[in-house]
Structures are given as C-alpha cells and as structure tokens.
Design a protein around this motif. Structure first.
Motif, short mmCIF file in Angstrom:
data_model
loop_
_atom_site.label_atom_id
_atom_site.label_comp_id
_atom_site.label_asym_id
_atom_site.label_seq_id
_atom_site.Cartn_x
_atom_site.Cartn_y
_atom_site.Cartn_z
N PRO A 231 -34.42 75.91 20.79
CA PRO A 231 -35.04 75.40 22.02
C PRO A 231 -34.42 75.95 23.31
CG PRO A 231 -34.86 73.62 20.43
CD PRO A 231 -34.15 74.80 19.83
N ALA A 232 -33.10 76.11 23.35
CA ALA A 232 -32.46 76.60 24.57
C ALA A 232 -32.92 78.02 24.91
CB ALA A 232 -30.94 76.57 24.42
N GLU A 233 -33.10 78.86 23.89
CA GLU A 233 -33.57 80.23 24.14
C GLU A 233 -35.04 80.23 24.51
OE1 GLU A 233 -33.28 84.71 22.16
OE2 GLU A 233 -32.60 82.96 21.02
N GLN A 234 -35.82 79.34 23.88
CA GLN A 234 -37.22 79.20 24.28
C GLN A 234 -37.32 78.87 25.77
OE1 GLN A 234 -39.66 76.53 21.87
NE2 GLN A 234 -38.22 76.75 20.17
N PRO B 288 -27.87 87.38 27.20
CA PRO B 288 -26.50 87.54 26.67
C PRO B 288 -25.98 86.35 25.88
CG PRO B 288 -26.64 88.36 28.92
CD PRO B 288 -27.96 87.73 28.63
N GLU B 289 -26.27 85.12 26.36
CA GLU B 289 -25.72 83.94 25.70
C GLU B 289 -26.32 83.67 24.32
OE1 GLU B 289 -28.54 82.23 28.98
OE2 GLU B 289 -27.51 84.12 28.48
N PHE B 290 -27.36 84.42 23.96
CA PHE B 290 -28.00 84.18 22.65
C PHE B 290 -27.85 85.38 21.70
CE2 PHE B 290 -30.49 81.71 25.79
CZ PHE B 290 -30.17 80.44 25.34
N ARG B 291 -27.17 86.43 22.15
CA ARG B 291 -27.08 87.63 21.32
C ARG B 291 -26.22 87.43 20.08
NH1 ARG B 291 -26.36 91.70 26.48
NH2 ARG B 291 -28.53 91.52 27.21
N GLY B 292 -25.30 86.51 20.14
CA GLY B 292 -24.46 86.25 18.98
C GLY B 292 -25.01 85.20 18.05
N GLY B 293 -26.16 84.63 18.43
CA GLY B 293 -26.76 83.58 17.61
C GLY B 293 -27.54 84.15 16.44
N MET C 298 -35.13 80.00 1.19
CA MET C 298 -34.48 80.91 2.14
C MET C 298 -35.37 81.11 3.36
SD MET C 298 -33.23 84.83 1.49
CE MET C 298 -32.57 85.79 2.85
N LYS C 299 -34.78 80.95 4.55
CA LYS C 299 -35.55 81.09 5.79
C LYS C 299 -35.78 82.56 6.12
CE LYS C 299 -33.80 76.84 7.92
NZ LYS C 299 -33.03 76.28 9.07
N THR C 300 -36.99 82.85 6.60
CA THR C 300 -37.28 84.19 7.07
C THR C 300 -36.86 84.29 8.53
OG1 THR C 300 -39.17 84.33 5.59
CG2 THR C 300 -39.09 85.90 7.41
N THR C 301 -36.04 85.28 8.88
CA THR C 301 -35.57 85.42 10.25
C THR C 301 -35.98 86.77 10.81
OG1 THR C 301 -33.44 86.32 9.55
CG2 THR C 301 -33.59 83.93 9.84
N LEU C 302 -36.12 86.80 12.12
CA LEU C 302 -36.46 88.03 12.82
C LEU C 302 -35.97 87.88 14.24
CD1 LEU C 302 -40.22 87.87 13.79
CD2 LEU C 302 -39.15 86.07 12.48
N GLY C 303 -36.09 88.92 15.03
CA GLY C 303 -35.61 88.84 16.41
C GLY C 303 -36.28 89.85 17.31
N PRO C 304 -36.26 89.61 18.63
CA PRO C 304 -36.86 90.54 19.59
C PRO C 304 -35.90 91.69 19.90
CG PRO C 304 -35.92 88.67 20.75
CD PRO C 304 -35.72 88.40 19.28
N LYS C 305 -36.38 92.67 20.63
CA LYS C 305 -35.55 93.81 21.01
C LYS C 305 -34.53 93.44 22.09
CE LYS C 305 -39.07 97.27 19.93
NZ LYS C 305 -39.96 98.35 20.46
#
Length: 414
Positions: free
Chosen positions: A160-163, A12-17, A1-8
C-alpha cells in the motif's frame, strides 16, 4: 507460491523491498448493486472518455420509467462497459455521492489493500485496457467488457505505501497538466475576445477597438469576398494513375484545415497529376476554407505557408496586393460560427464557392493597421503554441513515467 514481478523504475525507499504480487481485480473489487431510482427520475452520472473523469449527466430527454438505476457512492471505481476500449474509467467524486447509473456503468467498492488512485492510473494505461479489452464480446461497433470479465483481469500490486507513492506522484503531474491546460484555455479565450474587438462583428463593418495610432484613420473598406479577392477550389488527380501521386507538390485536404499555418502535406502529387486534374498550384499566403468535411471541419480556415494544391473540398481565397494575408486569415478564422450558420441556411449541409464569394469582408486600407493587427495576434499565437507545447511535454512525460512505474502487460501475463 506467490507470483512476483516489478516495474523498471521504483522509488528509492522501495527498491530493497520485495516484488509486486500478481492479483486479480476481483480480489479487491466488489460490484455494487444498491437499487436506486427509475430512469425517469434518477440523478444520473456518466464517465468521460480517455480518463477525463466522472460527471453529472444532463439529458434533454427524460429517461424511461422501465430502466432501473443503481445508487453510486463517492470513492467507488466506475467504468463504461461499451467504452472500455476508449479509456472510460473513473472514481466517483464526493460531489456525485448517491448519484445513479445503470448496469452499463458498473461501480465497485474497493477493499483495503488497493489504493483507488493507483487502481485508476493502472487501468488507464493503454498497455492494460487495450490488451485486456481483447476479451470484450459483442459486435465490432458495440463490444462490451462485462463486470465478471473485468474482475477476472490480473494486475501487478505493490504494498500500500508504494501504491500511495505512485498515486501521489501521478496525481501531482495531473495537477500540473490541468494547470497548464487552463493556461492554454485562458490564452485562447483572450485571443477570441480580442478578435471580437479587433474585427467587425457579424452585421457590422467597423471594429469596436482600434489601436490608438489608427483611431483617426477613417472607416474600413467593406465588400464581398468574391469582389475583393480571387477565389477558386481544387481537385483530386485520378487515384488509379500511380504517376499522378508521390511527387513533390503538396496536396491539401480539409483534414489539415484547422486554424493553423500549413507548412506541409500528408500527400503529394506530381506535375503530371497537377496537369491532368482540376487541382491548381496556389501561392503562399492563400487562405483555405473547408467547404465540407467530417464533424466540425466545415467552416474551418487555414493559411498556406507554402505553395500547394488542394482537393475540391477546399475553397481558396487568393492573396491580394495591399491586404495582409495573415490579416485575412485571422479575420476569417474568427468567423467560424458565421460560416457554420451560412452553410446550414436553407437546409444546405455544405459551403459552396457561391456562398463564400458572397461572404462580407471588411479591412482597413492602411496596410500598417493590418500589420499591427496581424502582429498582435501572431504574438498571441506564439504564446499559445509555446503553452500548448509545454502541455504536450507534460503529457508525454507522464506517459513515459507510467511505462516505467508499472509492470508491462507482457510481464503480468507471463
């Protein structure tokens, strides 16, 4: 199982990812050990502190034939083992392709899936390097982060696109910051050049440039500082006597003597401290000169914008009727190099009251000419201050944005 996390904050184009994946740096970075030259002939590179980039290293002394260097390639990530905690990170630029460094400046090839700009911004955050830097080994003064330790560190990684989006955003801010820094430098250079024209140069008594209305006003008066002005120095109340400290009288040390108008102090003394020490209450308009201090401090000048006392490391040039205090401050501030040379003459390491009193000084008798010069330089100072504040605002904005665009170290470690 992958560990996931996210920034605050996400674009907009990545908020649903999906969330960011937790990865080790070693999943994408491979240390490069392509043998190069020996130290006596290597074309060397160095990494500047505080994320200021990678540059050619110019050495006055030839390197050792026994030291092995390794060839570096454009686009590789590089850091300093010894200065990891001082943010010594960078990407090798195209102009330094095939330059070389030792294993103390390790370089890494970056695999597909990790954007070099994103990586650089990620590791430059204090939230990252200060926390992982706790893994450094060695003495307190020579702590190192070795390559294998660095590669074991974890980071949060988006697609990569969000990076790329994050890297482009921060790169644009860096360009604005660099442009604003150049603006500040241009203004400072302009002021320095103008001062060299408006005040007599070393060994001269008359300026090269005068405002049109004063060109027929006659020559400037010249003399020694001690003959024209009253001078003194300060003192330090007894530190073991608590009643001498934390009063309401500003007490200035050379750390505040930095070519600015002083409006307050870091420490204050009491009336008892003033009475029972060699400290003296100096009037507003007094010009302070640092007689000794760390690094570049010696020879720096400041103007008191308030009544204050000083320690014994500050020489005080007292205000004199008929001579504009800001004119005196600007004149002496522009002669930093002269003070430095004077303090080093005869093997001395410090300035002294005697040296300062014998320092040459010239001024126009007409107070209107003094005021005209002071007003001109004050206007430039106002522009420099505004530009500097704008630069600091941009830096603060970037720092705050980075805190939002990247997951916190606590989230990565959780």
């Amino acid at each position: 199982m992958k560990t996931t996390l996210g920034p605050k904050l996400r674009f907009p184009e990545f908020r649903g990812g999906g969330g960011w994946e937790l990865k080790q740096l070693g999943d994408f970075l491979t240390e490069s050990r392509l043998p190069g030259s020996k130290g006596d002939v290597a074309k060397k590179i160095t990494v500047k502190l505080w994320g200021n980039g990678v540059f050619e290293k110019n050495e006055a002394i030839q390197g050792s034939v026994n030291t092995q260097y390794f060839q570096r390639k454009a686009g590789q990530f590089i850091y300093s083992k010894l200065d990891f905690l001082n943010q010594a990170f960078g990407i090798v630029p195209a102009s330094l392709n095939h330059f070389e460094s030792t294993v103390d400046l390790p370089c890494f090839d970056i695999a597909e899936g990790l954007n070099s700009g994103f990586l650089l911004e990620y590791v430059k955050r204090k939230d990252f390097y200060a926390r992982v830097g706790e893994a450094a080994d060695g003495s307190r003064k020579a702590r190192r982060i070795h390559a294998e330790t660095f590669l074991s560190f974890s980071m949060g990684l988006p697609i990569p696109a969000e990076q790329q989006k994050i890297a482009d955003c921060l790169s644009s801010l860096d360009e604005l910051i660099a442009a604003q820094a150049r603006k500040v430098d241009v203004l400072k250079t302009h002021k320095k050049g103008l001062m060299q024209q408006l005040f007599p140069r070393e060994g001269e008594t008359q300026p090269r440039l005068r405002f049109p209305e004063f060109r027929d006003a006659g020559e400037w008066e010249s003399g020694l500082l001690g003959a024209i002005f009253g001078t003194t120095s300060g003192g330090t109340p007894n530190r073991s006597e608590a009643s001498y400290w934390d009063g309401d009288i500003p007490w200035i040390t050379t750390s505040l003597v930095n070519f600015e108008v002083i409006a307050g102090a870091e420490e204050y003394i009491s009336q008892a401290g003033l009475k029972n020490s060699s400290a003296k209450l100096l009037p507003k308009g007094t010009v302070l000169i640092a007689m000794y201090g760390q690094g570049k401090t010696r020879g720096q000048v400041a103007l008191l914008g308030v009544e204050a006392t000083t320690n014994q490391a500050c020489a005080a040039v007292l205000p004199k009727e008929g001579i504009n205090p800001y004119f005196v401050f600007s004149n002496l501030a522009g002669r930093y190099d002269e003070f430095r040379k004077l303090s080093n003459s005869g093997g001395q390491e410090n300035l002294s009251q005697a040296l300062i009193r014998d320092f040459p000084f010239s001024y126009p008798v007409d107070e209107m000419e003094q005021q005209r010069i002071a007003d001109c330089l004050t206007s430039l100072d106002t522009l420099i201050t505004a530009a500097t504040q704008e630069l600091e605002t941009l830096k603060t904005h970037k720092k705050g944005l980075m805190q939002q665009l990247f997951p916190s170290a606590e989230a990565v470690e959780a």
